[in-house]
Design an enzyme around this catalytic site. Structure first.
Site, mmCIF file in Angstrom:
data_model
loop_
_atom_site.group_PDB
_atom_site.id
_atom_site.type_symbol
_atom_site.label_atom_id
_atom_site.label_comp_id
_atom_site.label_asym_id
_atom_site.label_seq_id
_atom_site.Cartn_x
_atom_site.Cartn_y
_atom_site.Cartn_z
ATOM 1 N N SER A 119 -8.525 5.787 -4.506
ATOM 2 C CA SER A 119 -7.453 4.704 -3.995
ATOM 3 C C SER A 119 -6.358 5.264 -3.450
ATOM 4 C CB SER A 119 -7.049 4.155 -5.589
ATOM 5 O OG SER A 119 -6.370 5.099 -6.163
ATOM 6 N N LYS A 162 -1.470 -0.718 -11.938
ATOM 7 C CA LYS A 162 -0.748 -0.284 -10.741
ATOM 8 C C LYS A 162 0.124 -1.357 -10.431
ATOM 9 C CE LYS A 162 -4.714 2.260 -9.105
ATOM 10 N NZ LYS A 162 -5.947 2.187 -8.051
#
Length: 228
Positions: A119, A162
């Site tokens: 990511s 996140k």
């Protein structure tokens, strides 16, 4: 009688701050970008730093990285090299081959913590684009997303955690893969109101959102073709 809790009382009760938010200070020079990572304890913001120096075209990676993140770094530099002319990115000698007589060092701070996963791809690309363009990445933007060699942005996990990490850090905009847009429904409404989201399907869209004014290269006057 009523008890007034002001700033000074709060400090006496809770003690000194455990963490210092250093976002704006860290992004005061080119070659730094903010990513978002997932851990078993929740989401965290993650800085990515890059520097370049004279050398033989070597890429150095530090910060206790796993194999997948190392692959993301190599993908990022390969994509930027293949698109250097499009964005007018050059090394210190003005060459479009970014690794020509140039070494690149990518560092992920907090070296005691092992980091892995795909990511960070969009963050590495943005960090390197900042380094070679000399432009600052917006200090209120964080991002997450896997990349491909063709410049596509693929979905990742842990979006809710996140985004909450970006909100805690005081950031204002989050760049996520377009295919993760459905995950925004899991985020509390008050958090969504405080943040703006950019859903990106390719790296062009990521770079345009990460820099003030976008990341579109203006054609130099000498390259204009006139039509009669």
């Amino acid at each position: 009688m009523p008890i007034l809790i002001d700033f000074h009382a709060l400090k006496d009760i809770l003690g000194p701050p455990m963490y210092e938010m250093e976002v704006s200070e860290r992004l005061s020079q080119p070659g730094v970008a903010i990513g978002l990572a997932w851990t078993p304890l929740g989401g965290e913001i993650m800085f990515v730093e890059a520097s370049r120096m004279d050398g033989e075209g070597q890429l150095t990676l530090t910060g206790q990285l796993g194999d997948v993140m190392k692959e993301s770094a190599h993908l990022a530099i390969s994509w930027l090299r293949s698109n250097a002319k499009k964005y007018h990115l050059t090394n210190a000698s003005g060459n479009f081959d970014l690794l020509d007589n140039t070494d690149i060092h990518l560092h992920f701070p907090a070296g005691a913590v092992t980091k892995d996963g795909p990511s960070a791809g969009v963050t590495i690309v943005t960090c390197l684009a900042s380094l070679f363009s000399g432009r600052l990445v917006r200090s209120d933007v964080a991002m997450t997303g896997e990349i491909t060699l063709r410049g596509l942005v693929l979905p990742v996990g842990g979006i809710k955690d996140k985004v909450l990490a970006a909100h805690r850090a005081g950031l204002k905009q989050v760049i996520i893969p377009q295919r993760n847009e459905k995950d925004l429904e899991e985020i509390p409404g008050n958090v969504r109101q405080d943040l703006s989201f950019v859903t990106a399907s390719c790296l062009d869209e990521v770079l345009n959102a990460a820099f003030d004014g976008g990341f579109i290269v203006k054609t130099r006057p000498g390259l204009l073709n006139s039509k009669l």
